[in-house]
Design an enzyme around this catalytic site. Structure first.
Site, PDB file in Angstrom:
ATOM      1  N   ASN A 106       9.936   4.367   2.352  1.00  0.00           N
ATOM      2  CA  ASN A 106       9.854   3.936   3.750  1.00  0.00           C
ATOM      3  C   ASN A 106      11.137   3.193   4.107  1.00  0.00           C
ATOM      4  OD1 ASN A 106       6.767   4.132   4.675  1.00  0.00           O
ATOM      5  ND2 ASN A 106       6.814   3.625   2.519  1.00  0.00           N
TER       6      ASN A 106
ATOM      7  N   ARG B  88       0.838  -1.211   0.000  1.00  0.00           N
ATOM      8  CA  ARG B  88       0.000   0.000   0.000  1.00  0.00           C
ATOM      9  C   ARG B  88       0.872   1.261   0.000  1.00  0.00           C
ATOM     10  NH1 ARG B  88      -0.436   4.735   2.523  1.00  0.00           N
ATOM     11  NH2 ARG B  88      -0.002   3.703   4.523  1.00  0.00           N
ATOM     12  N   ASP B  89       1.550   1.519   1.086  1.00  0.00           N
ATOM     13  CA  ASP B  89       2.317   2.765   1.198  1.00  0.00           C
ATOM     14  C   ASP B  89       3.433   2.791   0.154  1.00  0.00           C
ATOM     15  OD1 ASP B  89       3.078   5.205   2.225  1.00  0.00           O
ATOM     16  OD2 ASP B  89       3.929   4.422   4.085  1.00  0.00           O
TER      17      ASP B  89
ATOM     18  N   HIS C 135      10.547   6.939   7.567  1.00  0.00           N
ATOM     19  CA  HIS C 135      11.056   7.015   6.190  1.00  0.00           C
ATOM     20  C   HIS C 135      12.549   7.323   6.294  1.00  0.00           C
ATOM     21  CE1 HIS C 135       7.207   7.186   3.713  1.00  0.00           C
ATOM     22  NE2 HIS C 135       6.800   7.012   4.963  1.00  0.00           N
TER      23      HIS C 135
ATOM     24  N   HIS D 180       6.812   4.456  12.336  1.00  0.00           N
ATOM     25  CA  HIS D 180       6.724   4.366  10.859  1.00  0.00           C
ATOM     26  C   HIS D 180       7.708   5.401  10.304  1.00  0.00           C
ATOM     27  CE1 HIS D 180       4.077   4.067   7.085  1.00  0.00           C
ATOM     28  NE2 HIS D 180       4.853   5.099   6.832  1.00  0.00           N
TER      29      HIS D 180
ATOM     30  N   CYS E 231       4.784   9.272  -0.284  1.00  0.00           N
ATOM     31  CA  CYS E 231       3.370   9.612  -0.385  1.00  0.00           C
ATOM     32  C   CYS E 231       3.200  10.607  -1.513  1.00  0.00           C
ATOM     33  CB  CYS E 231       2.884  10.205   0.942  1.00  0.00           C
ATOM     34  SG  CYS E 231       1.192  10.823   0.840  1.00  0.00           S
TER      35      CYS E 231
END
Ligand code: HMG
Ligand code: MG
Length: 295
Positions: free
Chosen positions: A253, A13-14, A213, A211, A244
């Site tokens: 990420n 997803r991300d 990056h 989370h 994003c």
């Protein structure tokens, strides 16, 4: 026995949401299968967001119909509003992959909230609360993301108190777990620690994920200070996929294949097979290359 750390694989997803070129359902399914084969316990398989905003996630229903079942994996999808939850309910009627959790998402800054969700922070929190209530009535767990926990691409550095306030609100609205996103990867260990101090006033560390990056190469240092603060869940993305589309300057990420050996070397158990993970990462990089060639 080694202490466990849970890795939430966000690559499908991300990671993939940011790629401009075509990625087929078969490629997405192959990536999810490779992550499952590597032993990743928790995988974000897609998003039910507006296809006008993020076209790459428009086929999440078909991905869910084509992959799984995975009895030992927690599958999650990202949901921005009740419309997304309705789309998930519809997709569940044909799904092989059983989604057990939805992720709602808000930002610690007004600039990113507007750019990513076309709404104020207060409005997005209200939507997250609505999604949370209905999701729970559907038997789904709720994960709350906060983006821009140290810096916003539009508003600059973010005060820890803003993040703590947003985290408190997500707790009040019923999120079961929280993921703290350093969306543009500018966080330093000192600032991440200060941010965590605020959030952990209201949240038990066992329910909070980091989370990160890896923009400035400090993501693993940020994991280290988060471990010191008691966090035992981290999001990562195979092949370092990601970014994003609404966060300029947000590259990948933290790569799962960097995180896993880092944790193993510190004596934590993840359940992930490093050799099979390397194969998943190779596939992720190939998919990214193909998508860029198609763009
Ligand atoms: P909007 O344009 O204000 O919404 O977007 P709207 O209500 O006016 O709807 C516009 C159109 O989208 C309408 O269609 C709606 O029906 C449709 P039209 O009538 O024009 O044909 N629509 C939907 N379609 C499918 N699914 C839906 C949905 N909702 C409305 N759920 C909206 C508001 C929230 C929809 C939009 O801003 C959006 O989808 N944003 C999502 C952006 C996104 O996915 N960003 C990436 C994820 S966040 C991230 O990556 C950060 C994170 O990973 C952590 C980190 O790294 O920090 C979580
Ligand atoms: Mg991210």
């Amino acid at each position: 026995m080694s202490e466990a750390v849970e890795i939430v694989e966000v690559g499908p997803r991300d990671g993939l949401q940011n790629e401009p070129g075509a990625i087929s359902v078969a490629q997405k399914v192959a990536l999810i299968e490779a992550c499952v084969a590597a032993g990743l316990p928790s995988i974000e398989v897609g998003a039910f967001v507006s296809p006008k905003w993020v076209p790459q996630m428009a086929d999440t229903d078909r991905v869910m119909a084509a992959c799984g079942p995975y009895p030992d994996v927690k599958a999650t999808v990202l949901i921005p509003n009740l419309r997304g939850l309705e789309a998930l309910a519809e997709a569940r009627t044909t799904a092989r992959c059983e989604v057990g959790e939805v992720a709602v998402f808000v930002a610690a800054s007004e600039g990113f909230s507007k750019a990513n969700l076309n709404a104020t922070r207060a409005e997005t929190l209200e939507r997250a609360g609505q999604v949370s209530v209905v999701a729970k009535s559907m038997g789904l767990a709720v994960r709350g993301y906060i983006s821009c926990v140290t810096d916003c691409p539009f508003d600059g550095p973010i005060a820890p108190s803003e993040v703590a306030h947003t985290a408190r609100e997500l707790n009040r609205l019923g999120a079961d777990t929280l993921s703290l996103g350093d969306t543009i990867g500018k966080g330093t260990p000192e600032r991440v620690s200060a941010m965590l101090d605020g959030v952990l006033q209201d949240w038990d560390a066992s329910r909070v994920a980091g989370h990160f990056h890896d923009t400035t190469g400090r993501a693993l240092e940020n994991v280290a200070v988060s471990l010191d603060a008691g966090l035992r869940t981290f999001d990562a993305s195979v092949g370092g996929l990601g970014g994003c589309p609404y966060a300029p300057g947000a590259p990948g990420n933290l790569a799962t294949e960097a995180l896993v050996p880092f944790l193993h070397a510190r004596g934590f158990a993840t359940g992930v097979d490093e050799v099979k993970l390397a194969a998943a990462a190779k596939l992720a990089r190939q998919i990214r290359e193909d998508a860029r060639a198609n763009a």
